[in-house]
Design a protein around this motif. Structure first.
Motif, PDB file in Angstrom:
ATOM      1  N   GLY A  16       0.816  -1.205   0.000  1.00 28.49           N
ATOM      2  CA  GLY A  16       0.000   0.000   0.000  1.00 28.49           C
ATOM      3  C   GLY A  16       0.847   1.250   0.000  1.00 28.49           C
ATOM      4  O   GLY A  16       0.539   2.234  -0.663  1.00 28.49           O
ATOM      5  N   SER A  17       1.942   1.220   0.743  1.00 28.52           N
ATOM      6  CA  SER A  17       2.861   2.352   0.802  1.00 28.52           C
ATOM      7  C   SER A  17       3.493   2.602  -0.567  1.00 28.52           C
ATOM      8  O   SER A  17       3.570   3.734  -1.025  1.00 28.52           O
ATOM      9  CB  SER A  17       3.942   2.072   1.843  1.00 28.52           C
ATOM     10  OG  SER A  17       4.880   3.103   1.857  1.00 28.52           O
ATOM     11  N   PHE A  22       3.789   5.562  -5.884  1.00 29.72           N
ATOM     12  CA  PHE A  22       3.628   5.566  -7.347  1.00 29.72           C
ATOM     13  C   PHE A  22       2.453   6.444  -7.762  1.00 29.72           C
ATOM     14  O   PHE A  22       2.530   7.163  -8.767  1.00 29.72           O
ATOM     15  CB  PHE A  22       3.458   4.146  -7.896  1.00 29.72           C
ATOM     16  CG  PHE A  22       4.758   3.431  -8.068  1.00 29.72           C
ATOM     17  CD1 PHE A  22       5.676   3.832  -9.026  1.00 29.72           C
ATOM     18  CD2 PHE A  22       5.076   2.344  -7.274  1.00 29.72           C
ATOM     19  CE1 PHE A  22       6.884   3.184  -9.196  1.00 29.72           C
ATOM     20  CE2 PHE A  22       6.286   1.680  -7.428  1.00 29.72           C
ATOM     21  CZ  PHE A  22       7.194   2.103  -8.388  1.00 29.72           C
ATOM     22  N   ASN A  23       1.374   6.404  -7.005  1.00 28.98           N
ATOM     23  CA  ASN A  23       0.230   7.268  -7.306  1.00 28.98           C
ATOM     24  C   ASN A  23       0.635   8.734  -7.196  1.00 28.98           C
ATOM     25  O   ASN A  23       0.284   9.544  -8.057  1.00 28.98           O
ATOM     26  CB  ASN A  23      -0.933   6.961  -6.350  1.00 28.98           C
ATOM     27  CG  ASN A  23      -2.123   7.828  -6.623  1.00 28.98           C
ATOM     28  OD1 ASN A  23      -2.586   7.960  -7.750  1.00 28.98           O
ATOM     29  ND2 ASN A  23      -2.642   8.445  -5.570  1.00 28.98           N
ATOM     30  N   ALA A  24       1.387   9.075  -6.153  1.00 30.03           N
ATOM     31  CA  ALA A  24       1.821  10.462  -5.970  1.00 30.03           C
ATOM     32  C   ALA A  24       2.711  10.921  -7.122  1.00 30.03           C
ATOM     33  O   ALA A  24       2.576  12.038  -7.607  1.00 30.03           O
ATOM     34  CB  ALA A  24       2.560  10.603  -4.634  1.00 30.03           C
ATOM     35  N   LEU A  25       3.603  10.064  -7.555  1.00 30.29           N
ATOM     36  CA  LEU A  25       4.539  10.433  -8.622  1.00 30.29           C
ATOM     37  C   LEU A  25       3.930  10.372 -10.019  1.00 30.29           C
ATOM     38  O   LEU A  25       4.544  10.834 -10.978  1.00 30.29           O
ATOM     39  CB  LEU A  25       5.779   9.537  -8.557  1.00 30.29           C
ATOM     40  CG  LEU A  25       6.631   9.688  -7.300  1.00 30.29           C
ATOM     41  CD1 LEU A  25       7.771   8.684  -7.322  1.00 30.29           C
ATOM     42  CD2 LEU A  25       7.152  11.106  -7.153  1.00 30.29           C
ATOM     43  N   SER A  26       2.735   9.829 -10.133  1.00 31.65           N
ATOM     44  CA  SER A  26       2.106   9.694 -11.451  1.00 31.65           C
ATOM     45  C   SER A  26       1.604  11.017 -12.002  1.00 31.65           C
ATOM     46  O   SER A  26       1.319  11.130 -13.189  1.00 31.65           O
ATOM     47  CB  SER A  26       0.951   8.690 -11.391  1.00 31.65           C
ATOM     48  OG  SER A  26      -0.130   9.227 -10.632  1.00 31.65           O
ATOM     49  N   VAL A  64      -1.999  14.197  -1.175  1.00 27.04           N
ATOM     50  CA  VAL A  64      -1.522  12.943  -1.775  1.00 27.04           C
ATOM     51  C   VAL A  64      -0.030  12.767  -1.510  1.00 27.04           C
ATOM     52  O   VAL A  64       0.425  11.684  -1.133  1.00 27.04           O
ATOM     53  CB  VAL A  64      -1.831  12.908  -3.294  1.00 27.04           C
ATOM     54  CG1 VAL A  64      -1.125  11.740  -3.984  1.00 27.04           C
ATOM     55  CG2 VAL A  64      -3.336  12.826  -3.531  1.00 27.04           C
ATOM     56  N   LEU A  65       0.740  13.844  -1.679  1.00 27.68           N
ATOM     57  CA  LEU A  65       2.185  13.775  -1.437  1.00 27.68           C
ATOM     58  C   LEU A  65       2.498  13.499   0.030  1.00 27.68           C
ATOM     59  O   LEU A  65       3.398  12.727   0.349  1.00 27.68           O
ATOM     60  CB  LEU A  65       2.857  15.075  -1.885  1.00 27.68           C
ATOM     61  CG  LEU A  65       2.901  15.304  -3.393  1.00 27.68           C
ATOM     62  CD1 LEU A  65       3.294  16.745  -3.709  1.00 27.68           C
ATOM     63  CD2 LEU A  65       3.844  14.326  -4.060  1.00 27.68           C
ATOM     64  N   GLU A  66       1.728  14.117   0.915  1.00 29.39           N
ATOM     65  CA  GLU A  66       1.941  13.892   2.343  1.00 29.39           C
ATOM     66  C   GLU A  66       1.578  12.460   2.738  1.00 29.39           C
ATOM     67  O   GLU A  66       2.306  11.806   3.480  1.00 29.39           O
ATOM     68  CB  GLU A  66       1.113  14.885   3.158  1.00 29.39           C
ATOM     69  CG  GLU A  66       1.386  14.808   4.633  1.00 29.39           C
ATOM     70  CD  GLU A  66       0.571  15.807   5.441  1.00 29.39           C
ATOM     71  OE1 GLU A  66       0.896  15.951   6.630  1.00 29.39           O
ATOM     72  OE2 GLU A  66      -0.363  16.418   4.903  1.00 29.39           O
ATOM     73  N   GLY A  69       4.182  10.054   2.122  1.00 26.58           N
ATOM     74  CA  GLY A  69       5.403  10.216   2.904  1.00 26.58           C
ATOM     75  C   GLY A  69       6.492  10.994   2.203  1.00 26.58           C
ATOM     76  O   GLY A  69       7.652  10.952   2.606  1.00 26.58           O
ATOM     77  N   LEU A  70       6.139  11.720   1.139  1.00 25.40           N
ATOM     78  CA  LEU A  70       7.134  12.456   0.372  1.00 25.40           C
ATOM     79  C   LEU A  70       7.342  13.877   0.874  1.00 25.40           C
ATOM     80  O   LEU A  70       8.409  14.457   0.663  1.00 25.40           O
ATOM     81  CB  LEU A  70       6.745  12.476  -1.105  1.00 25.40           C
ATOM     82  CG  LEU A  70       6.636  11.095  -1.764  1.00 25.40           C
ATOM     83  CD1 LEU A  70       6.122  11.225  -3.185  1.00 25.40           C
ATOM     84  CD2 LEU A  70       7.968  10.385  -1.728  1.00 25.40           C
TER      85      LEU A  70
END
Length: 118
Positions: A16-17, A22-26, A64-66, A69-70
């Motif tokens: 999930g992490s 990957f979702n955040a970076l998409s 989403v970024l938070e 964990g980014l």
């Protein structure tokens, strides 16, 4: 049997992490936000000034970024400042990619110039 369930639970959480990262970076917008935060912290308003989108949309991208964990947020007075989580491997790799990316490289330079000014 119990050890197998515990291992599956850990793998599921890790999966999930990874999926959240990957979702955040998409999203190109989220990758640009990471580039802007590469050398200095910014408030949500300062980030929003750099995009042609609504503040609620920026807030959603920041969330989403938070959640991935980014980035991290810190309340300072009446403002919330966002910064990169520097000890994150994904951010380290993203920093290297920004050096060669024609979209992110100028944004990273802008962030570095702002950090020197502050």
């Amino acid at each position: 049997m119990e050890d197998d369930r515990a291992q599956n639970a850990l793998e599921g959480d890790a999966g999930g992490s990874v999926q959240r990262v990957f979702n955040a970076l998409s999203s190109l917008h989220r990758r640009k936000i990471l580039a802007y935060l590469s050398a200095s912290s910014l408030t949500a308003g300062e980030i929003a000034e750099r995009f042609n989108m609504s503040k609620p949309s920026i807030s959603q991208h920041l969330s989403v970024l938070e959640n991935a964990g980014l980035i991290a947020k810190e309340k300072r007075g009446q403002f919330v400042h966002y910064t990169l989580v520097t000890n994150n491997l994904v951010n380290t790799l993203n920093g290297f990619a920004q050096e060669v990316c024609p979209v992110s490289r100028p944004l990273k330079r802008e962030s570095e110039a702002k950090a020197k000014k502050d």
